[in-house]
Design an enzyme around this catalytic site. Sequence first.
Site, PDB file in Angstrom:
ATOM      1  N   LEU A  20       4.007   0.464 -82.479  1.00  0.00           N
ATOM      2  CA  LEU A  20       3.973   1.192 -83.544  1.00  0.00           C
ATOM      3  C   LEU A  20       2.876   1.922 -83.943  1.00  0.00           C
ATOM      4  O   LEU A  20       1.731   1.527 -83.921  1.00  0.00           O
ATOM      5  CB  LEU A  20       4.008   0.016 -84.919  1.00  0.00           C
ATOM      6  CG  LEU A  20       5.019  -1.060 -85.123  1.00  0.00           C
ATOM      7  CD1 LEU A  20       4.949  -1.969 -86.474  1.00  0.00           C
ATOM      8  CD2 LEU A  20       6.425  -0.268 -85.271  1.00  0.00           C
ATOM      9  N   GLY A  40      -0.344  -0.280 -83.632  1.00  0.00           N
ATOM     10  CA  GLY A  40      -1.227   0.509 -82.976  1.00  0.00           C
ATOM     11  C   GLY A  40      -2.574   0.781 -83.751  1.00  0.00           C
ATOM     12  O   GLY A  40      -2.041   1.441 -84.824  1.00  0.00           O
ATOM     13  N   ASP A  44     -12.423   2.460 -86.476  1.00  0.00           N
ATOM     14  CA  ASP A  44     -12.964   3.729 -86.429  1.00  0.00           C
ATOM     15  C   ASP A  44     -12.677   4.327 -87.598  1.00  0.00           C
ATOM     16  O   ASP A  44     -11.588   4.018 -88.243  1.00  0.00           O
ATOM     17  CB  ASP A  44     -12.272   4.761 -85.327  1.00  0.00           C
ATOM     18  CG  ASP A  44     -13.399   6.065 -84.968  1.00  0.00           C
ATOM     19  OD1 ASP A  44     -14.099   6.076 -85.799  1.00  0.00           O
ATOM     20  OD2 ASP A  44     -12.895   6.556 -83.988  1.00  0.00           O
ATOM     21  N   LEU A  66       6.420   3.514 -89.110  1.00  0.00           N
ATOM     22  CA  LEU A  66       7.204   3.116 -90.190  1.00  0.00           C
ATOM     23  C   LEU A  66       8.073   3.907 -91.063  1.00  0.00           C
ATOM     24  O   LEU A  66       7.736   5.197 -90.890  1.00  0.00           O
ATOM     25  CB  LEU A  66       6.114   2.457 -91.347  1.00  0.00           C
ATOM     26  CG  LEU A  66       5.204   1.252 -90.900  1.00  0.00           C
ATOM     27  CD1 LEU A  66       4.172   1.071 -91.839  1.00  0.00           C
ATOM     28  CD2 LEU A  66       6.300   0.084 -90.590  1.00  0.00           C
ATOM     29  N   LEU A  86      -2.231   4.319 -91.752  1.00  0.00           N
ATOM     30  CA  LEU A  86      -2.529   2.992 -92.583  1.00  0.00           C
ATOM     31  C   LEU A  86      -3.375   2.235 -91.841  1.00  0.00           C
ATOM     32  O   LEU A  86      -3.334   2.043 -90.834  1.00  0.00           O
ATOM     33  CB  LEU A  86      -1.199   2.151 -92.924  1.00  0.00           C
ATOM     34  CG  LEU A  86      -0.274   3.110 -93.821  1.00  0.00           C
ATOM     35  CD1 LEU A  86       1.106   2.226 -93.935  1.00  0.00           C
ATOM     36  CD2 LEU A  86      -0.704   3.622 -95.019  1.00  0.00           C
TER      37      LEU A  86
END
Length: 126
Positions: A20, A40, A44, A66, A86
């Site tokens: 994803l 994924g 960071d 998504l 996200l």
Amino acid sequence: MDTTPESYLDLFPLEAIVYLTPDSENVLEDIDPSQVYVLGGLVDESIHKQLTLRRAREQGLRTARLPIREYMVKAPNSRNYHSETLAINQVFDILSTYYETRSWPAALRAGVSSGKGYVLPDTAGQ
């Protein structure tokens, strides 16, 4: 959910893995319990466009994103800021809610914060 220090590449057949990433051109339409979904993500503070997509492609994995664009609209805001990127916990919340409700609007409402600049159409004017 299970956790392990082993790589998903060593644990599952490549054809069972769906990586994803918000940069995928493929929309996640449903969750298939026979598939393994890899969230994924990066630890960071900055956003690196296409990095997770490149990683998935290098590993020969199918990708999906998504369905934010399909169910949500860009909300007007003073910064004109809109992001489909996200945090991993938000993606997990969305997937969990979708799996329970089978409703993308309910899942996206639960996981996409207003700070991302997207809202469901029924709340766009609020």
